[in-house]
Design a protein around this motif. Structure first.
Motif, PDB file in Angstrom:
ATOM      1  N   UNK A 131     -50.004 -70.732 -32.293  1.00 27.56           N
ATOM      2  CA  UNK A 131     -48.922 -69.903 -31.751  1.00 27.56           C
ATOM      3  C   UNK A 131     -48.694 -70.181 -30.262  1.00 27.56           C
ATOM      4  N   UNK A 132     -47.420 -70.123 -29.881  1.00 27.94           N
ATOM      5  CA  UNK A 132     -47.047 -70.288 -28.469  1.00 27.94           C
ATOM      6  C   UNK A 132     -46.088 -69.171 -28.074  1.00 27.94           C
ATOM      7  N   UNK A 133     -46.010 -68.928 -26.761  1.00 32.78           N
ATOM      8  CA  UNK A 133     -44.990 -67.978 -26.293  1.00 32.78           C
ATOM      9  C   UNK A 133     -43.610 -68.592 -26.501  1.00 32.78           C
ATOM     10  N   UNK A 134     -43.491 -69.833 -26.053  1.00 28.72           N
ATOM     11  CA  UNK A 134     -42.193 -70.503 -26.185  1.00 28.72           C
ATOM     12  C   UNK A 134     -42.415 -71.911 -26.724  1.00 28.72           C
ATOM     13  N   UNK A 135     -41.569 -72.259 -27.692  1.00 29.13           N
ATOM     14  CA  UNK A 135     -41.635 -73.580 -28.299  1.00 29.13           C
ATOM     15  C   UNK A 135     -40.325 -74.295 -27.988  1.00 29.13           C
ATOM     16  N   UNK A 136     -40.424 -75.498 -27.442  1.00 30.02           N
ATOM     17  CA  UNK A 136     -39.226 -76.287 -27.182  1.00 30.02           C
ATOM     18  C   UNK A 136     -39.196 -77.446 -28.177  1.00 30.02           C
ATOM     19  N   UNK A 137     -38.097 -77.561 -28.914  1.00 26.98           N
ATOM     20  CA  UNK A 137     -37.969 -78.660 -29.872  1.00 26.98           C
ATOM     21  C   UNK A 137     -37.188 -79.787 -29.214  1.00 26.98           C
ATOM     22  N   UNK A 138     -37.791 -80.954 -29.175  1.00 19.69           N
ATOM     23  CA  UNK A 138     -37.127 -82.115 -28.572  1.00 19.69           C
ATOM     24  C   UNK A 138     -37.846 -82.574 -27.320  1.00 19.69           C
ATOM     25  N   UNK A 139     -38.482 -83.738 -27.398  1.00 15.07           N
ATOM     26  CA  UNK A 139     -39.240 -84.278 -26.265  1.00 15.07           C
ATOM     27  C   UNK A 139     -38.463 -85.338 -25.522  1.00 15.07           C
ATOM     28  N   UNK A 140     -37.175 -85.086 -25.310  1.00 17.14           N
ATOM     29  CA  UNK A 140     -36.383 -85.959 -24.441  1.00 17.14           C
ATOM     30  C   UNK A 140     -36.373 -85.359 -23.051  1.00 17.14           C
ATOM     31  N   UNK A 141     -35.512 -85.858 -22.201  1.00 17.65           N
ATOM     32  CA  UNK A 141     -35.433 -85.374 -20.833  1.00 17.65           C
ATOM     33  C   UNK A 141     -35.210 -83.864 -20.767  1.00 17.65           C
ATOM     34  N   UNK A 142     -34.224 -83.350 -21.528  1.00 21.37           N
ATOM     35  CA  UNK A 142     -33.878 -81.924 -21.435  1.00 21.37           C
ATOM     36  C   UNK A 142     -35.017 -81.022 -21.879  1.00 21.37           C
ATOM     37  N   UNK A 143     -35.641 -81.377 -23.006  1.00 19.99           N
ATOM     38  CA  UNK A 143     -36.729 -80.545 -23.527  1.00 19.99           C
ATOM     39  C   UNK A 143     -37.908 -80.529 -22.579  1.00 19.99           C
ATOM     40  N   UNK A 144     -38.275 -81.696 -22.051  1.00 23.44           N
ATOM     41  CA  UNK A 144     -39.431 -81.789 -21.156  1.00 23.44           C
ATOM     42  C   UNK A 144     -39.135 -81.097 -19.825  1.00 23.44           C
ATOM     43  N   UNK A 145     -37.898 -81.237 -19.329  1.00 21.83           N
ATOM     44  CA  UNK A 145     -37.519 -80.548 -18.090  1.00 21.83           C
ATOM     45  C   UNK A 145     -37.604 -79.039 -18.297  1.00 21.83           C
ATOM     46  N   UNK A 146     -37.142 -78.578 -19.448  1.00 21.06           N
ATOM     47  CA  UNK A 146     -37.208 -77.145 -19.753  1.00 21.06           C
ATOM     48  C   UNK A 146     -38.651 -76.652 -19.676  1.00 21.06           C
ATOM     49  N   UNK A 147     -39.552 -77.408 -20.306  1.00 20.73           N
ATOM     50  CA  UNK A 147     -40.961 -77.006 -20.308  1.00 20.73           C
ATOM     51  C   UNK A 147     -41.530 -76.995 -18.888  1.00 20.73           C
ATOM     52  N   UNK A 148     -41.168 -78.010 -18.114  1.00 22.26           N
ATOM     53  CA  UNK A 148     -41.668 -78.096 -16.735  1.00 22.26           C
ATOM     54  C   UNK A 148     -41.224 -76.883 -15.929  1.00 22.26           C
ATOM     55  N   UNK A 149     -39.928 -76.543 -16.007  1.00 21.44           N
ATOM     56  CA  UNK A 149     -39.438 -75.416 -15.198  1.00 21.44           C
ATOM     57  C   UNK A 149     -39.932 -74.075 -15.731  1.00 21.44           C
ATOM     58  N   UNK A 150     -40.171 -73.990 -17.059  1.00 18.52           N
ATOM     59  CA  UNK A 150     -40.760 -72.752 -17.601  1.00 18.52           C
ATOM     60  C   UNK A 150     -42.105 -72.503 -16.939  1.00 18.52           C
TER      61      UNK A 150
END
Lengths: 416, 457
Positions: A32-51
């Motif tokens: 389980x995670x608090x937030x799951x981002x689907x897609x390991x391209x630029x947008x998904x990884x940037x989202x995770x970084x800023x989260x």
């Protein structure tokens, strides 16, 4: 994890560069995670970084069906600019450009952002009027943009044919000097490394096969590596957005088209800015390796195939030979297509979906690469709060019902 | 208007010529595109222009190629030598270049008979000037009767190594030594396939005869050589290796390498067709049905491009594909399939006997594998260590496979090295995604194509 610096370079040089550590872990998915981002391209990884960085949410996973940055991040022409017409677009793209300007420092990873200037050519009176209108509108929004005469264009890019009797005479151009190019792979890797350092799990080779939805609320996803629970799920899968939306049971106003590009053999440096032409449907820059990177039009048909039809490429080449005569003897080494997701008003969708807790970030069309930091930043804020922030707000899915469209159909060199 | 033909054949070697012959005999109309200036492919290169003397040098097997030339006289054939096909689409549109201009043609059926290429043989020093492949030396011999004045050292493994040596000998070239790298244990493991190979005793006889000729000529012949290194400052000067437990050094100005041939799968790969890993031949082959048809209806592969089978079997496969491409009934292929099975009886024995040694399939860290981008084997292993899973990721890591050869030369080595580092089969690792153009095309060639498409009145 070690910080990259001159000292780490020297230290590792002493051991013949054999002891560099992995840039990110390769963890198994947690239940389980608090937030799951689907897609390991630029947008998904940037989202995770800023989260992790801006919102302190570290219990985050990015899941990717292939490998990091293997989708459109690896298939674009790496142009970065923010000269968009409407206030909403100017806000998010300019925010993105500002983040680009500090990105290598922020990520401690050289994304090779080169502000070499982006030039849009005008070939006829209509182009010229439209270009003047845009430059003024863009400047009113506080974004840099200037008008160049034909002589100035020639000075900036001597390889262009500015003769008045050519098939596509150059009347002038607009120029955004803060625009430029970046190294596409480095963007994915830099965000991945920075996110991983803050505890984000990056899980590759993990394909989403379905969503777990109860009473209209998302509770997790089914994947090829087992089920993963999450309080909120963000989808950042570009060209395959409608496929995932279909799994979650709603439809997206998005069409997926193959967009084509090609690369020439490498030559010595002859072009130190990006040149775009809407009339010819082409954009061209020279990579740090000396290859000409040439973006061509998008196919008119809808397809998920990562290869385009050749008609698009060949149709543009005659015009390109007129515009840049020296390319005619260069060889085309590779041609490829990326799947771009295009919305009816040619602006992205960032925000809520009909499923509670499920958020989507897509529809960037041909603007995805340049939008990477801004998109990730706005999407992270949206996922953290559960509500779109000011920047993402206007880009809601709902706008296609309310009619508050952001028409950017003329913003790119490619008619789409 | 885009030109349309019922049957398009790519490649004018034994498979392509035989396919054209069968299709034309059945009343079909055929367009045959071939990159070479004359018919025959690599094996029968220059066959239509070779005089009696040179035929004697190249041997009776080569002279057999003349039997395929009758097809060029047949009605209904449009033979276009000197054309390079650089893209084939799943919709059967074919782009090619002829005389510096790009052209396009569509076809109802396509037979790809693009043959084989020499397996690259990477080892330390293989990129030095003065190191060539045996195939390149044979091309010069067949096309122009040219051979190097100074003596050559031949190194490697495979039946073609022996054939080229005998041809060079017959032409009067000096061979300093043969350094055979066939691992000693291959002779044992290949024995299991010998009984079946006896069905094709003719091939075995030829092998024995070639060996005897070379022995009679008194050429020094080192067997079981390993640890090869080519040394030299600006060009190759010395070949260092170990044979019979002793380290050896041979002075050489010309080093000719050979490590067998592998299917040239660039076009089938660019079509995104399914390919299977052939563990015997250690190469990929496109997945085909009994006629040679691929997963894309109307697109066939015949000859060595579908797995190494040799010239005679290639011709049979060409005829089979042409039968199906001209709508033959299921039974009509049976006699050809029987003949094919006889020709193939020798393959498992040869494949096993001449399986390349590991040092050439998965070379040591310092050896360059991607010549275009100068990427060494050790770099590929380093990529795996930091998480690279397959050959398409290596492109992003080090550009391996992104140079002008379009991955043809390093493709197999990169898959093998990644497989070795990950401890899985190359079949699991996969291969480069091949992008059109298969051969680089100039932008002006493309532009000329666009103009031709416009209505002319």
């Amino acid at each position: 994890m070690a910080k990259y610096s001159v000292f780490s370079l020297v230290r590792n040089a002493l051991s013949y560069h054999e002891n560099w550590q992995r840039a990110w872990r390769s963890p198994d998915p947690k239940p389980e995670y608090d937030i799951l981002v689907i897609g390991g391209g630029g947008h998904g990884l940037a989202t995770a970084h800023y989260l992790a960085k801006e919102h302190g949410i570290n219990n985050v996973a990015v899941i990717e069906k292939g490998w990091l940055g293997g989708g459109n991040t690896a298939r674009n022409t790496t142009i970065v600019r923010s000269n968009y017409l409407w206030d909403e677009s100017a806000a998010i793209y300019e925010h993105s450009l500002k983040l680009w300007e500090g990105l290598s420092q922020d990520l401690n990873f050289n994304v090779m952002f080169s502000q070499r200037g982006v030039m849009n050519l005008a070939h006829n009176l209509h182009d010229w009027r439209e270009l003047n209108r845009r430059v003024h509108a863009i400047r009113l929004n506080g974004v840099d943009s200037e008008i160049l005469s034909a002589a100035q264009v020639k000075a900036e890019a001597p390889i262009l044919n500015v003769s008045p009797d050519s098939r596509y005479p150059i009347i002038g151009a607009s120029m955004q000097r803060r625009g430029g190019t970046a190294r596409h792979d480095a963007v994915a890797w830099g965000y991945a490394r920075a996110a991983d350092q803050r505890g984000v799990d990056i899980i590759q080779n993990c394909e989403v096969t379905g969503f777990v939805i109860n009473n209209g609320r998302v509770e997790g996803v089914e994947t090829t590596r087992g089920p993963i629970k999450a309080k909120r799920v963000g989808v950042a899968v570009a060209g395959h957005s409608s496929v995932l939306a279909d799994m979650a049971g709603f439809r997206m106003p998005v069409e997926s088209n193959p967009l084509q590009a090609l690369v020439s053999d490498p030559i010595k440096p002859v072009l130190d800015c990006v040149v775009m032409s809407s009339a010819v449907h082409v954009y061209i820059s020279q990579s740090d390796r000396g290859e000409f990177v040439i973006g061509a039009g998008s196919d008119l048909h809808v397809s998920y195939s990562q290869r385009g039809s050749f008609e698009i490429i060949e149709g543009i080449m005659g015009a390109l030979c007129e515009l840049v005569p020296m390319v005619s003897r260069m060889k085309m080494m590779r041609q490829w297509g990326g799947v771009v997701d295009v919305t009816p008003d040619r602006s992205p969708i960032v925000g809520k979906t009909p499923v509670e807790g499920l958020f989507i970030n897509c529809g960037w069309g041909t603007g995805g690469f340049k939008g990477t930091p801004g998109s990730g930043h706005a999407f992270a804020a949206t996922l953290a709060a559960g509500e779109p922030n000011d920047m993402a707000g206007p880009f809601s899915l709902d706008r296609f019902r309310t009619g508050f469209l952001i028409d950017e159909a003329g913003a790119a060199a490619v008619a789409h | 208007m885009v030109e349309h033909v019922p049957l398009l054949i790519v490649g004018g070697g034994p498979a392509g010529l035989a396919a054209a012959d069968t299709a034309l005999a059945r009343g079909g109309k055929v367009m045959l595109l071939d990159e070479q200036p004359g018919p025959g492919g690599q094996i029968y290169r220059n066959i239509s222009d070779t005089d009696e003397d040179r035929r004697k040098i190249l041997g009776p097997d080569y002279a057999q190629g003349t039997s395929l030339l009758g097809v060029l006289e047949r009605d209904g054939l449009r033979y276009r030598p000197g054309t390079t096909v650089w893209e084939v689409t799943p919709e059967r549109t074919v782009y090619y270049t002829e005389g510096g201009q790009a052209r396009v043609v569509t076809a109802d059926r396509i037979i790809l008979a693009t043959g084989a290429m020499e397996r690259p043989m990477p080892f330390p020093g293989w990129t030095l000037p003065g190191v060539m492949t045996c195939g390149a030396a044979q091309i010069m011999l067949k096309a122009g009767g040219i051979f190097a004045a100074e003596g050559a050292v031949l190194a490697g493994s495979g039946p073609l190594l022996l054939l080229i040596a005998t041809q060079m000998l017959a032409a009067g070239a000096r061979i300093e030594a043969i350094v055979e790298t066939t691992p000693a244990r291959n002779y044992m493991t290949a024995l299991a396939y010998l009984p079946r190979a006896l069905r094709a005793a003719d091939y075995l006889r030829k092998g024995i005869a070639m060996t005897a000729t070379l022995r009679r000529a008194g050429i020094p012949w080192y067997k079981g050589a390993h640890g090869l290194q080519a040394l030299g400052a600006d060009r190759v000067e010395v070949l260092r290796f170990t044979a019979g437990g002793k380290p050896r050094e041979l002075a050489c100005k010309l080093l000719l390498l050979h490590q067998g041939v592998v299917p040239n799968v660039q076009i089938t790969r660019s079509l995104w067709l399914d390919h299977d890993w052939d563990a015997m031949q250690r190469a990929w082959r496109p997945r085909l049905d009994e006629w040679g048809e691929t997963g894309l209806a109307g697109i066939f592969v015949a000859g060595d491009g579908a797995g190494i089978v040799g010239a005679k079997a290639s011709a049979i496969q060409g005829r089979l594909a042409a039968l199906r491409a001209t709508d033959a009934s299921a039974g009509e292929g049976a006699p050809l399939r029987r003949a094919l099975s006889r020709e193939l009886a020798i393959r498992p024995f040869l494949d096993r006997l001449y399986r390349p040694a590991m040092e050439f399939l998965r070379p040591g860290d310092g050896t360059i594998v991607c010549r275009c981008e100068e990427v060494a084997a050790g770099q590929i292993r380093e990529h795996v260590r930091i998480g690279c899973l397959g050959p398409n990721q290596t492109k992003a890591y080090s550009r391996a496979g992104m140079g002008p050869c379009q991955g043809r030369v390093c493709g197999l080595s990169v898959s093998e090295i990644i497989a070795g580092a990950r401890g899985v089969s190359p079949g699991e690792v996969g291969y480069y995604r091949i992008r059109p153009p298969i051969k680089p095309v100039t932008i002006s060639e493309l532009a000329a194509l666009a103009e031709e498409d416009e209505p002319t009145g």
